[in-house]
Structure formats: structure tokens, C-alpha cells
Design a protein around this motif. Structure first.
Motif, PDB file in Angstrom:
ATOM      1  N   ARG A 252       1.482   2.554   3.973  1.00  0.00           N
ATOM      2  CA  ARG A 252       2.796   3.107   3.590  1.00  0.00           C
ATOM      3  C   ARG A 252       3.682   2.036   2.963  1.00  0.00           C
ATOM      4  O   ARG A 252       4.325   2.264   1.937  1.00  0.00           O
ATOM      5  CB  ARG A 252       3.504   3.678   4.826  1.00  0.00           C
ATOM      6  CG  ARG A 252       3.421   5.133   4.952  1.00  0.00           C
ATOM      7  CD  ARG A 252       4.322   5.658   6.072  1.00  0.00           C
ATOM      8  NE  ARG A 252       3.631   6.730   6.737  1.00  0.00           N
ATOM      9  CZ  ARG A 252       2.926   6.629   7.864  1.00  0.00           C
ATOM     10  NH1 ARG A 252       2.857   5.486   8.489  1.00  0.00           N
ATOM     11  NH2 ARG A 252       2.315   7.662   8.373  1.00  0.00           N
ATOM     12  N   LYS A 253       3.716   0.855   3.600  1.00  0.00           N
ATOM     13  CA  LYS A 253       4.549  -0.242   3.093  1.00  0.00           C
ATOM     14  C   LYS A 253       4.070  -0.709   1.721  1.00  0.00           C
ATOM     15  O   LYS A 253       4.869  -0.943   0.817  1.00  0.00           O
ATOM     16  CB  LYS A 253       4.523  -1.410   4.075  1.00  0.00           C
ATOM     17  CG  LYS A 253       5.289  -1.156   5.341  1.00  0.00           C
ATOM     18  CD  LYS A 253       5.175  -2.327   6.291  1.00  0.00           C
ATOM     19  CE  LYS A 253       5.860  -2.041   7.604  1.00  0.00           C
ATOM     20  NZ  LYS A 253       5.699  -3.154   8.559  1.00  0.00           N
ATOM     21  N   LEU A 254       2.752  -0.839   1.577  1.00  0.00           N
ATOM     22  CA  LEU A 254       2.166  -1.264   0.316  1.00  0.00           C
ATOM     23  C   LEU A 254       2.490  -0.256  -0.794  1.00  0.00           C
ATOM     24  O   LEU A 254       2.883  -0.630  -1.902  1.00  0.00           O
ATOM     25  CB  LEU A 254       0.650  -1.373   0.499  1.00  0.00           C
ATOM     26  CG  LEU A 254      -0.149  -2.242  -0.432  1.00  0.00           C
ATOM     27  CD1 LEU A 254       0.390  -3.664  -0.471  1.00  0.00           C
ATOM     28  CD2 LEU A 254      -1.610  -2.253   0.006  1.00  0.00           C
ATOM     29  N   HIS A 255       2.363   1.014  -0.485  1.00  0.00           N
ATOM     30  CA  HIS A 255       2.665   2.086  -1.438  1.00  0.00           C
ATOM     31  C   HIS A 255       4.140   2.062  -1.831  1.00  0.00           C
ATOM     32  O   HIS A 255       4.492   2.137  -3.013  1.00  0.00           O
ATOM     33  CB  HIS A 255       2.289   3.438  -0.825  1.00  0.00           C
ATOM     34  CG  HIS A 255       2.668   4.607  -1.661  1.00  0.00           C
ATOM     35  ND1 HIS A 255       3.735   5.406  -1.348  1.00  0.00           N
ATOM     36  CD2 HIS A 255       2.145   5.105  -2.814  1.00  0.00           C
ATOM     37  CE1 HIS A 255       3.839   6.355  -2.268  1.00  0.00           C
ATOM     38  NE2 HIS A 255       2.890   6.200  -3.164  1.00  0.00           N
ATOM     39  N   LYS A 256       5.001   1.920  -0.839  1.00  0.00           N
ATOM     40  CA  LYS A 256       6.446   1.913  -1.103  1.00  0.00           C
ATOM     41  C   LYS A 256       6.833   0.739  -2.007  1.00  0.00           C
ATOM     42  O   LYS A 256       7.578   0.907  -2.971  1.00  0.00           O
ATOM     43  CB  LYS A 256       7.206   1.851   0.219  1.00  0.00           C
ATOM     44  CG  LYS A 256       8.695   1.971   0.070  1.00  0.00           C
ATOM     45  CD  LYS A 256       9.375   2.025   1.411  1.00  0.00           C
ATOM     46  CE  LYS A 256      10.869   2.190   1.276  1.00  0.00           C
ATOM     47  NZ  LYS A 256      11.526   2.349   2.575  1.00  0.00           N
ATOM     48  N   ARG A 257       6.318  -0.448  -1.697  1.00  0.00           N
ATOM     49  CA  ARG A 257       6.614  -1.626  -2.533  1.00  0.00           C
ATOM     50  C   ARG A 257       6.056  -1.451  -3.943  1.00  0.00           C
ATOM     51  O   ARG A 257       6.709  -1.803  -4.926  1.00  0.00           O
ATOM     52  CB  ARG A 257       6.037  -2.890  -1.892  1.00  0.00           C
ATOM     53  CG  ARG A 257       6.884  -3.458  -0.784  1.00  0.00           C
ATOM     54  CD  ARG A 257       6.444  -4.865  -0.419  1.00  0.00           C
ATOM     55  NE  ARG A 257       5.078  -4.898   0.092  1.00  0.00           N
ATOM     56  CZ  ARG A 257       4.756  -4.918   1.381  1.00  0.00           C
ATOM     57  NH1 ARG A 257       5.691  -4.906   2.293  1.00  0.00           N
ATOM     58  NH2 ARG A 257       3.499  -4.963   1.744  1.00  0.00           N
ATOM     59  N   GLY A 258       4.838  -0.910  -4.017  1.00  0.00           N
ATOM     60  CA  GLY A 258       4.222  -0.690  -5.327  1.00  0.00           C
ATOM     61  C   GLY A 258       5.023   0.276  -6.180  1.00  0.00           C
ATOM     62  O   GLY A 258       5.246   0.035  -7.371  1.00  0.00           O
TER      63      GLY A 258
END
Length: 110
Positions: free
Chosen positions: A86-92
Motif C-alpha cells: 500500500r505504501k509503495l503504491h501510494k508513493r508511486g
């Protein structure tokens, strides 16, 4: 002087008169609302992302020829926890929107 402030003078947590947080305006320039970027708008900027973030975005959003996949499935495939994915997706997604906005501003001459 003992270094103490006198009673009744600026206490921590007190707001200054005339500064209401409920006003909704931050004093910024009023801009005309623009439509939100679509996946098609963001896709050309995938190269801006590092590989793990790119994979997360591509698989979850269904970009670059992929069909959108469930978070649980993608987390399993990439060997990440759901929270990390989720964090990786949000930052991306944030980086993609920023890259898109920058390119749009440059194209508009701003």
C-alpha cells in the motif's frame, strides 16, 4: 529577571485573534480546478519510478498492458506485506502525479 512570563500572556495552544482554522482558505491563489489525471495520463511517466514502485502501480492500477489485480495477490507475488505494498503504491502514484503535473505545466508554458 527570573525568566518567567507573566500570567495572561501568550499561552501555548492559544490561537491569535482573527485566525480561524474553519475558514477553509489558506491564502493561496485561487486556481481553476483541473480534471484529475487518468491512468492513461500517468502511464507515460512510469519510467520516473524505481522498479518496486513501478511494479506495484502497474499491477494494482492495471497499467502497461496489465489488468488490475487485487492487493492481496500482488503482495503475495512481490513478497511484500499488504501494508508495505500500500505504501509503495501510494508513493508511486504520488510521484506519477507530480511528474504528470510538471510535464503539463511545462507544456502550458508555466
Amino acid at each position: 529577571a527570573s525568566g518567567r512570563s507573566k500570567p495572561g500572556r501568550s499561552k501555548p495552544g492559544r490561537s491569535k485573534p482573527g485566525r480561524s482554522k474553519a475558514s477553509g482558505s489558506k491564502g493561496a491563489k485561487t486556481r481553476q480546478a483541473r480534471p484529475k489525471a487518468t491512468n492513461a495520463d500517468l502511464e507515460p511517466h512510469l519510467g520516473e519510478l524505481e522498479e518496486p514502485a513501478r511494479e506495484a502501480v502497474v499491477r494494482l492500477e492495471g497499467m502497461a498492458g496489465h489488468t488490475p489485480q487485487a492487493l492481496v495477490a500482488v503482495a503475495d507475488q512481490l513478497g511484500l506485506s499488504e501494508e508495505d505494498l500500500r505504501k509503495l503504491h501510494k508513493r508511486g502514484m504520488f510521484k506519477l502525479r507530480m511528474a504528470y503535473g510538471k510535464a503539463r505545466s511545462a507544456a502550458e508554458g508555466g
